[in-house]
Motif scaffolding. Structure first.
Motif, PDB file in Angstrom:
ATOM      1  N   TYR A  22     -23.719 -18.936 -81.030  1.00 41.65           N
ATOM      2  CA  TYR A  22     -23.771 -17.953 -82.114  1.00 41.65           C
ATOM      3  C   TYR A  22     -25.092 -17.178 -82.195  1.00 41.65           C
ATOM      4  CZ  TYR A  22     -19.571 -20.486 -83.476  1.00 41.65           C
ATOM      5  OH  TYR A  22     -18.330 -21.085 -83.475  1.00 41.65           O
ATOM      6  N   PRO A  23     -26.259 -17.829 -82.123  1.00 39.38           N
ATOM      7  CA  PRO A  23     -27.506 -17.047 -82.183  1.00 39.38           C
ATOM      8  C   PRO A  23     -27.625 -16.038 -81.030  1.00 39.38           C
ATOM      9  CG  PRO A  23     -27.960 -19.369 -82.558  1.00 39.38           C
ATOM     10  CD  PRO A  23     -26.536 -19.275 -82.076  1.00 39.38           C
ATOM     11  N   TYR A  24     -26.948 -16.330 -79.907  1.00 40.13           N
ATOM     12  CA  TYR A  24     -26.997 -15.432 -78.749  1.00 40.13           C
ATOM     13  C   TYR A  24     -25.966 -14.318 -78.869  1.00 40.13           C
ATOM     14  CZ  TYR A  24     -26.961 -13.843 -73.893  1.00 40.13           C
ATOM     15  OH  TYR A  24     -27.014 -13.074 -72.762  1.00 40.13           O
ATOM     16  N   SER A  25     -24.715 -14.677 -79.152  1.00 37.89           N
ATOM     17  CA  SER A  25     -23.637 -13.676 -79.170  1.00 37.89           C
ATOM     18  C   SER A  25     -23.727 -12.739 -80.366  1.00 37.89           C
ATOM     19  CB  SER A  25     -22.262 -14.358 -79.149  1.00 37.89           C
ATOM     20  OG  SER A  25     -22.081 -15.179 -80.288  1.00 37.89           O
ATOM     21  N   GLU A  26     -24.318 -13.206 -81.485  1.00 36.62           N
ATOM     22  CA  GLU A  26     -24.375 -12.389 -82.692  1.00 36.62           C
ATOM     23  C   GLU A  26     -25.624 -11.514 -82.772  1.00 36.62           C
ATOM     24  OE1 GLU A  26     -24.101 -15.092 -85.931  1.00 36.62           O
ATOM     25  OE2 GLU A  26     -22.053 -15.733 -85.446  1.00 36.62           O
ATOM     26  N   SER A  27     -26.578 -11.766 -81.895  1.00 34.03           N
ATOM     27  CA  SER A  27     -27.855 -11.059 -82.012  1.00 34.03           C
ATOM     28  C   SER A  27     -28.014 -10.018 -80.916  1.00 34.03           C
ATOM     29  CB  SER A  27     -29.009 -12.062 -81.936  1.00 34.03           C
ATOM     30  OG  SER A  27     -30.250 -11.394 -81.941  1.00 34.03           O
ATOM     31  N   ASP A  28     -28.649  -8.899 -81.293  1.00 37.54           N
ATOM     32  CA  ASP A  28     -29.007  -7.892 -80.299  1.00 37.54           C
ATOM     33  C   ASP A  28     -30.350  -8.213 -79.662  1.00 37.54           C
ATOM     34  OD1 ASP A  28     -26.722  -6.405 -80.813  1.00 37.54           O
ATOM     35  OD2 ASP A  28     -27.672  -5.329 -82.465  1.00 37.54           O
ATOM     36  N   LEU A  29     -31.043  -9.186 -80.225  1.00 35.74           N
ATOM     37  CA  LEU A  29     -32.352  -9.578 -79.705  1.00 35.74           C
ATOM     38  C   LEU A  29     -32.186 -10.728 -78.713  1.00 35.74           C
ATOM     39  CD1 LEU A  29     -34.327  -9.540 -83.075  1.00 35.74           C
ATOM     40  CD2 LEU A  29     -34.230  -7.745 -81.343  1.00 35.74           C
ATOM     41  N   THR A  64     -32.478 -13.917 -78.071  1.00 33.84           N
ATOM     42  CA  THR A  64     -32.761 -15.232 -78.641  1.00 33.84           C
ATOM     43  C   THR A  64     -33.009 -16.254 -77.533  1.00 33.84           C
ATOM     44  OG1 THR A  64     -31.221 -14.644 -80.405  1.00 33.84           O
ATOM     45  CG2 THR A  64     -31.909 -16.950 -80.283  1.00 33.84           C
ATOM     46  N   LYS A  79     -20.458 -11.450 -74.846  1.00 31.56           N
ATOM     47  CA  LYS A  79     -21.683 -12.253 -74.845  1.00 31.56           C
ATOM     48  C   LYS A  79     -21.375 -13.737 -75.026  1.00 31.56           C
ATOM     49  CE  LYS A  79     -25.541 -10.823 -76.472  1.00 31.56           C
ATOM     50  NZ  LYS A  79     -26.611 -10.438 -77.440  1.00 31.56           N
ATOM     51  N   SER A 111     -18.854 -11.559 -90.417  1.00 32.88           N
ATOM     52  CA  SER A 111     -18.896 -10.111 -90.260  1.00 32.88           C
ATOM     53  C   SER A 111     -18.159  -9.408 -91.393  1.00 32.88           C
ATOM     54  CB  SER A 111     -18.269  -9.709 -88.912  1.00 32.88           C
ATOM     55  OG  SER A 111     -18.990 -10.249 -87.842  1.00 32.88           O
TER      56      SER A 111
END
Length: 532
Positions: free
Chosen positions: A180-187, A189, A222, A392
């Motif tokens: 989740y921190p990877y797939s939801e972020s544009d940064l 992580t 992602k 979302s």
């Protein structure tokens, strides 16, 4: 990482093995040999990364061993030891591509430093090689899911060249990993390479088999996919414990905010159908609850969610401008159905459509341009695609309710404020509250307070008190009206409270105000001494 130390003197071997802190510098196993023949056998039988060898030894010497290693095991890093500072030795070591040349006797910390630099070189080269290969292989693996048969065949051929014996009839099983921190972020992580390596290492640890091969790729959402394949029935031997262990290992290394979705077993020829089942499983986990999920079990249970009757209530709240209450009510609804596991992609999509309808109809009736509600940070497409998961959707709902609330502060809102002022004046003799006024204009106290402050620049409560003070001053200017009656006329049954309120606003008591006014007008009057 393993090291081999070769020297014909036992005392030297014992000295280096005891004097160097191999564990500190990342060496797991230390092998020793007293001659070249013994060293070759150890290299042939073990995964040696670093060779530390003396040059002068009876029979075959260290240079001969180094040449043999360069020809047969070029990945091994060679460090030479010698007690003679001979230029010919140095020249030959350079020609053989040796990493370093240590002149004996050398302090153990110097030997340790050289080995540490060799370890660092090996780690850097491995990481670079793994990252490069993973980027290439990841794209090749992704093409295995292609609609185009030629793309798929090309991927199989390329993977065969890389040493993966995959075939059209290979048995497969996959796991989709949503971090989740990877797939939801544009940064960034996590780095892609770190996750690739972690997934491969965790797969090797959990699905331990020399004939099951793991491959990793990153899809367009992602999410990572670990594809397990073999050319035997070894996948049938994998039980649920292996997948649970895989999930727990990933949680330990990447954090617990992730979900894994195991596909059914199948063949590479039907890989799209196999992976589709897991994608459906993932899509229906709209609450994004972490866990290890299997295609023979449902993430959520379909069922009635009473949307119509709730829509009617929410429409009424929206029409009454009860925006905060509306948001809280909708979120409470979502939280309840998440808790009882009754939400899936279909009913969440229906829920989004119904809400969108009432928001857009309300905006039309209020002459609000719906497209002007959106911003560069959160645009129309962001909102229309917010039905994929609960988080979302909540973000989209919160955004559009707040945008509508702000846009609703129009001429009608100004009329609400004017009606509120008229109500306050008409009820000046009553002990009215902010809630009383808000109820009169059919707005929530919170929204009304915000609206009133925006239109007048003044807090509602302060405005009510100011109007009462102004009315009291008008009455006090008539010397025939007792101060106690003035207090009653502006809604204060407690005379003391009235005096305190008046003094707080005017810095003088009501009687003092009357005296000053009469004096300024040269009016004589009889003071009622018992009223203050």
């Amino acid at each position: 990482m393993n090291i081999l130390i070769v020297d014909d003197q036992i005392s030297v071997l014992k000295g280096i093995t005891s004097g160097v802190d191999f564990n500190k510098i990342g060496i797991e196993n230390v092998y020793t040999a007293t001659n070249v023949s013994e060293a070759k056998k150890i290299i042939q039988s073990n995964d040696i990364s670093i060779l530390l060898t003396d040059i002068e030894m009876p029979g075959e010497n260290g240079l001969t061993l180094s040449k043999w290693v360069c020809e047969n095991y070029p990945a091994i890093i060679i460090i030479l030891l010698t007690s003679h500072a001979s230029f010919s030795y140095a020249k030959e070591s350079i020609r053989l591509g040796c990493f370093d040349y240590i002149l004996q006797p050398a302090p153990y910390h110097e030997i340790e430093d050289v080995i540490m630099r060799a370890v660092s070189k090996i780690v850097s080269e491995r990481q670079l090689k793994q990252y490069y290969n993973m980027e290439i292989i990841g794209n090749i693996v992704l093409n295995l899911f292609s609609h185009n048969p030629s793309n798929k065949k090309k991927s199989i051929d390329t993977l065969n060249q890389f040493g993966y014996p995959i075939k059209e009839d290979s048995n497969i099983q996959a796991v989709i990993i949503d971090i989740y921190p990877y797939s939801e972020s544009d940064l960034p992580t996590y780095s892609d390479s770190y996750i690739f390596i972690t997934l491969l290492e965790s797969a090797a640890e959990s699905f331990n088999s020399q004939i099951i091969y793991p491959l990793v790729c990153l899809n367009r959402y992602k999410q990572f996919v670990v594809l397990l394949f073999c050319n035997s029935n070894a996948l049938d031997e994998l039980n649920q414990d292996a997948f649970e262990n895989f999930y727990k290992t990933l949680c330990n290394k990447l954090g617990s905010e992730l979900s894994c979705y195991a596909t059914p077993r199948g063949q590479l020829s039907g890989i799209r159908d196999t992976i589709y089942a897991a994608h459906q499983l993932l899509s229906n986990n709209v609450a994004k609850k972490p866990g290890m999920y299997y295609c023979d079990k449902n993430v959520s249970v379909s069922g009635a969610t009473n949307i119509p009757e709730n829509i009617a209530r929410w429409t009424k709240l929206l029409e009454d401008n009860q925006f905060k209450l509306l948001e809280e009510n909708i979120f409470s609804y979502l939280n309840f159905y998440v808790s009882v596991n009754r939400l899936n992609l279909d009913n969440l999509c229906e829920f989004h459509q119904q809400l969108t309808k009432i928001f857009f109809v309300y905006s039309y009736r209020q002459n609000i341009d719906i497209m002007n509600l959106f911003t560069n940070e959160y645009n129309y497409n962001d909102y229309m695609n917010s039905f994929n998961d609960v988080k979302s959707l909540k973000k989209g709902i919160s955004f559009i309710i707040n945008a509508i609330a702000n846009a609703s502060m129009t001429e009608e809102s100004k009329n609400d404020v004017q009606r509120a002022k008229e109500y306050i004046l008409a009820n000046i003799s009553n002990n009215i509250s902010v809630k009383d006024v808000a109820d009169y204009v059919h707005l929530s106290p919170e929204y009304f307070s915000k609206l009133f402050k925006k239109e007048t620049g003044e807090n509602v409560k302060n405005y009510i008190l100011r109007i009462k003070v102004d009315s009291a001053k008008d009455l006090l200017e008539n010397p025939n009206i007792p101060v106690s009656i003035v207090a009653s006329e502006v809604g204060y049954s407690n005379f003391s409270h009235f005096t305190q309120m008046f003094k707080k606003h005017e810095n003088i008591t009501p009687s003092e105000y009357r005296k000053q006014y009469m004096k300024s007008k040269n009016i004589n009057y009889r003071e009622d001494f018992n009223e203050e």
